[in-house]
Design a protein around this motif. Structure first.
Motif, mmCIF file in Angstrom:
data_model
loop_
_atom_site.group_PDB
_atom_site.id
_atom_site.type_symbol
_atom_site.label_atom_id
_atom_site.label_comp_id
_atom_site.label_asym_id
_atom_site.label_seq_id
_atom_site.Cartn_x
_atom_site.Cartn_y
_atom_site.Cartn_z
ATOM 1 N N ARG A 1 0.842 -1.198 0.000
ATOM 2 C CA ARG A 1 0.000 0.000 0.000
ATOM 3 C C ARG A 1 0.870 1.239 0.000
ATOM 4 O O ARG A 1 0.622 2.195 -0.745
ATOM 5 N N PHE B 1 3.981 1.380 -0.963
ATOM 6 C CA PHE B 1 4.762 1.359 -2.196
ATOM 7 C C PHE B 1 3.950 1.916 -3.360
ATOM 8 O O PHE B 1 4.431 2.765 -4.123
ATOM 9 N N SER B 2 2.712 1.464 -3.491
ATOM 10 C CA SER B 2 1.910 1.910 -4.635
ATOM 11 C C SER B 2 1.469 3.352 -4.463
ATOM 12 O O SER B 2 1.224 4.057 -5.437
ATOM 13 N N GLU C 1 4.462 5.532 -5.364
ATOM 14 C CA GLU C 1 4.671 5.409 -6.803
ATOM 15 C C GLU C 1 3.851 6.467 -7.547
ATOM 16 O O GLU C 1 4.285 7.027 -8.543
ATOM 17 N N VAL C 2 2.653 6.728 -7.026
ATOM 18 C CA VAL C 2 1.747 7.664 -7.690
ATOM 19 C C VAL C 2 1.924 9.081 -7.156
ATOM 20 O O VAL C 2 1.931 10.053 -7.907
ATOM 21 N N GLU C 3 2.049 9.173 -5.837
ATOM 22 C CA GLU C 3 2.211 10.487 -5.224
ATOM 23 C C GLU C 3 3.519 10.492 -4.467
ATOM 24 O O GLU C 3 3.567 10.096 -3.314
ATOM 25 N N ASP C 4 4.516 10.946 -5.125
ATOM 26 C CA ASP C 4 5.854 10.864 -4.561
ATOM 27 C C ASP C 4 5.929 11.582 -3.224
ATOM 28 O O ASP C 4 5.467 12.709 -3.078
ATOM 29 N N GLY C 5 6.509 10.901 -2.249
ATOM 30 C CA GLY C 5 6.706 11.531 -0.958
ATOM 31 C C GLY C 5 5.499 11.440 -0.045
ATOM 32 O O GLY C 5 5.558 11.815 1.115
ATOM 33 N N ARG C 6 4.408 10.924 -0.574
ATOM 34 C CA ARG C 6 3.209 10.785 0.246
ATOM 35 C C ARG C 6 3.370 9.608 1.206
ATOM 36 O O ARG C 6 3.668 8.495 0.789
ATOM 37 N N GLY C 7 3.181 9.879 2.464
ATOM 38 C CA GLY C 7 3.124 8.799 3.430
ATOM 39 C C GLY C 7 1.676 8.589 3.825
ATOM 40 O O GLY C 7 0.789 9.316 3.388
#
Lengths: 183, 183
Positions: free
Chosen positions: A74, A76-77, A80-86
DNA sequence: CGAATTTAGTTAGGTCCCTTATTGTATGGC
DNA sequence: GCCATACAATAAGGGACCTAACTAAATTCG
């Protein structure tokens, strides 16, 4: 008629009566029993058991459990789409279908294994943000090609049309679940 | 293109990117990823989770778990067909799909609740025979009509033909499981 | 026969997940 | 401004199931 035969042979070494026979007998006694419903239900529970067992065995070879893997994939994906989003523990708990308390435990061990890190949330000090470590990215990069091949092989016996049908039938079963669960 | 947009709004309060989008992105990165296989697999795992959860919740109202119920119903349906026949822990473990160690624990608590009794095996002193108590028969007699109605209601959304199809498709999936599990 | 092997059940220890408090932080009405 | 309420994460305790190691009984075979 009530017993199979007079027994002279060893008491428990007779071949077991097949499940179908036993079910038919129960159906005679309980008119509410819907044989095809029971059989389909048992087949689902059985497949569910086999499937999760196989999944767990496969993931265990990478030091992961189902819960741990879902959290990692979760994150990782998402990055992948929203860089830097935790993600927050609550978001992870919801998308992993586990309770928040369980998520705390999962994150504890993932952090101990240096696969995730907890970072202060910039806006709300009740929360924090979960991010993958470089080690986790490396682990996933290494295992995902094989993992995806396995899932593909699992479903290989089904055509595209059959997969669609299966999903539709499962959706119908899902709609019946409240009738099983509710008081 | 890598990030959705420059973010001025609260960091984590954006609507989550839908799962389908994330999956598509992963598929671009991992050519082994078979999207319909993953989607069907996730749907199965999800249904499996819902179904066992509902089953557990229903049984818990009678003080039973899945494992406990399966043991009782197996004994009940056996003595229905072969009067006086008991089963050994090993037979029960096999038909319940749990380990023998787990069966020991299940029988311990069932015995403590006066639902089964352990009786000496007439021929082999390593084994014993498990039988239902009168209390267990009464419990099952009381709960099974409702139970069977619930299973019937669960499967009510599926026609007979659909049930057959579902079982066939599940058999096919089952044949793919070794490919998921094996090293 | 009697030692070695196999088998049945149990014990010990571990994993995963749950529910039910508890603690600390944010928020909304007075 | 302050208190009641809501909410995020956690701690404590429990249930279900597993594997591996152990005990005791039966079987095999030299």
């Amino acid at each position: 008629m009530a017993t199979v035969a007079t027994r002279t042979a060893p008491f428990l070494s007779l071949p077991p009566v097949p499940r179908y026979e036993r079910l038919k007998r129960l159906a005679e006694r309980f008119p509410q029993l819907d044989m095809s419903a029971i059989q389909t239900c048992i087949a689902m529970l059985h497949l569910s058991h086999e499937l999760t067992g196989a999944y767990d065995a496969h993931l265990a070879r990478h030091g992961l459990s189902m819960g741990r893997f879902v959290v990692l994939i979760r994150l990782f994906s998402t990055e992948e789409v929203e860089d830097g989003r935790g993600l927050t523990p609550a978001e992870l708990a919801e998308s992993s279908c586990v309770s928040r308390a369980t998520m705390t435990g999962l994150l504890d061990t993932l952090e101990k294994d240096d696969l995730i890190s907890r970072q202060d949330h910039p806006e709300d000090r009740r929360m924090y943000t979960v991010k993958l470590t470089a080690k986790a990215r490396k682990l996933l990069d290494g295992m995902l090609p094989d993992h995806y091949r396995r899932i593909s092989a699992l479903m290989a016996p089904l055509s595209e049309a059959e997969r669609t049908t299966l999903q539709e039938l499962m959706t119908k079963v899902s709609s019946g679940i409240p009738a099983l669960r509710d008081p």
